[in-house]
Design a protein around this motif. Structure first.
Motif, PDB file in Angstrom:
ATOM      1  N   LEU A   4       0.971  -1.099   0.035  1.00  0.00           N
ATOM      2  CA  LEU A   4      -0.006  -0.060  -0.123  1.00  0.00           C
ATOM      3  C   LEU A   4       0.430   1.416   0.297  1.00  0.00           C
ATOM      4  CD1 LEU A   4      -3.049  -0.759   2.691  1.00  0.00           C
ATOM      5  CD2 LEU A   4      -2.991  -0.763  -0.085  1.00  0.00           C
ATOM      6  N   GLN A  31      -2.992   3.064  -3.547  1.00  0.00           N
ATOM      7  CA  GLN A  31      -3.474   2.398  -4.198  1.00  0.00           C
ATOM      8  C   GLN A  31      -4.057   1.517  -5.079  1.00  0.00           C
ATOM      9  OE1 GLN A  31      -7.369   4.712  -2.399  1.00  0.00           O
ATOM     10  NE2 GLN A  31      -6.663   6.454  -3.602  1.00  0.00           N
ATOM     11  N   ARG A  32      -4.563   0.316  -5.095  1.00  0.00           N
ATOM     12  CA  ARG A  32      -5.414   0.306  -6.278  1.00  0.00           C
ATOM     13  C   ARG A  32      -6.943  -0.614  -6.586  1.00  0.00           C
ATOM     14  NH1 ARG A  32      -0.277  -0.889  -5.772  1.00  0.00           N
ATOM     15  NH2 ARG A  32       1.188   0.125  -7.585  1.00  0.00           N
ATOM     16  N   PRO A  33      -7.585   0.044  -5.724  1.00  0.00           N
ATOM     17  CA  PRO A  33      -9.242  -0.540  -5.365  1.00  0.00           C
ATOM     18  C   PRO A  33      -9.597  -0.848  -6.346  1.00  0.00           C
ATOM     19  CG  PRO A  33      -8.958   1.934  -5.052  1.00  0.00           C
ATOM     20  CD  PRO A  33      -7.491   1.373  -5.263  1.00  0.00           C
ATOM     21  N   GLY A  69      -7.059  -0.521   1.364  1.00  0.00           N
ATOM     22  CA  GLY A  69      -6.492  -0.780  -0.260  1.00  0.00           C
ATOM     23  C   GLY A  69      -7.286  -1.364  -0.863  1.00  0.00           C
TER      24      GLY A  69
END
Ligand code: ZN
Length: 247
Positions: free
Chosen positions: A38, A42-44, A67
């Motif tokens: 993280l 962030q790569r939600p 995240g």
């Protein structure tokens, strides 16, 4: 500038700080890989548009980890229609950032039962209790009030309220589709839209099957959701409570 209270004094704030200590011990110090990842950003995959209501925190009710969710919360989980006018728009900017910058794959509009924001919308509460901002904000979904007009009788009030909460989710989804960058991504399959409804009286999570509804149960729970169209939701709720108590 207003005076700040720098210390966490009082029971409510103390519980939050103790909660943070637990979080650090149980998560932060034990899941180094996650937190190292993280640090890179962030790569939600999922964005949630939820109500500010304290009972419907999407991360808590869905057991999300840091995240996992990009979240914007506002009164009644509303999405205004696309109307860029160079004024500050909090919800629209979160939607733009989540979709354009983070490239989320899913947007969930999460409505909930007993929503005071939807009640303000339906019952014009703001006339009795003048709000400076809430009245104009909930008017974003005025079509729901028009849709429910004439349906509100005292006997059916709880059912209409639940239907209006779900109709508000559908209205937010319709408004979401007016954003060109949303429509474009939905059309080419990069983005899916979802309408969810959390009924915390029944302990159920439901999802809209089509842009017009109906909402069907999504959770793996054993309690079947009573149909909202039925005349007496209060009776249905009472029956569920009896059944639960008997288990
Ligand atoms: Zn609400």
């Amino acid at each position: 500038m207003a005076r700040l209270a720098p210390r966490a004094e009082g029971g409510a704030l103390r519980r939050l700080v103790e909660g943070f200590d637990r979080f650090r011990g149980q998560h932060f110090e034990q899941d180094h890989d996650l937190y190292d990842t993280l640090l890179d950003g962030q790569r939600p995959e999922v964005m949630v548009i939820a109500c500010s209501d304290s009972r419907t925190d999407p991360a808590i009710i869905c057991g999300a980890r840091p995240g996992d969710l990009f979240v914007v919360r506002n009164v009644a989980a509303l999405v205004p229609e696309y109307r860029p006018d160079h004024r500050p728009h909090g919800t629209a900017s979160a939607i733009e950032f989540g979709i354009k910058a983070l490239g989320v794959r899913h947007v969930i509009v999460l409505g909930h039962s007993f929503c005071a924001g939807v009640r303000c919308l339906l019952e014009h509460d703001h006339r009795r209790e003048p709000f400076e901002f809430v009245s104009d904000w909930v008017d974003v979904a005025r079509e729901v009030r028009d849709e429910m007009d004439g349906l509100v009788t005292d006997a059916e009030r709880p059912v209409v309220a639940r239907r209006a909460e779900q109709a508000t989710v559908l209205a937010s989804l319709r408004h979401l589709a007016t954003y060109p960058f949303v429509a474009e991504r939905v059309a080419d399959g990069r983005l899916d839209l979802h309408g969810w409804y959390f009924h915390f009286g029944w302990g159920l999570l439901q999802a809209a099957e089509t842009p017009e509804g109906p909402f069907r149960q999504l959770d793996g729970g054993v309690t079947p959701a009573p149909a909202l169209g039925q005349a007496n939701a209060a009776e249905a709720l009472a029956r569920i409570r009896v059944e639960r108590a008997a288990r």
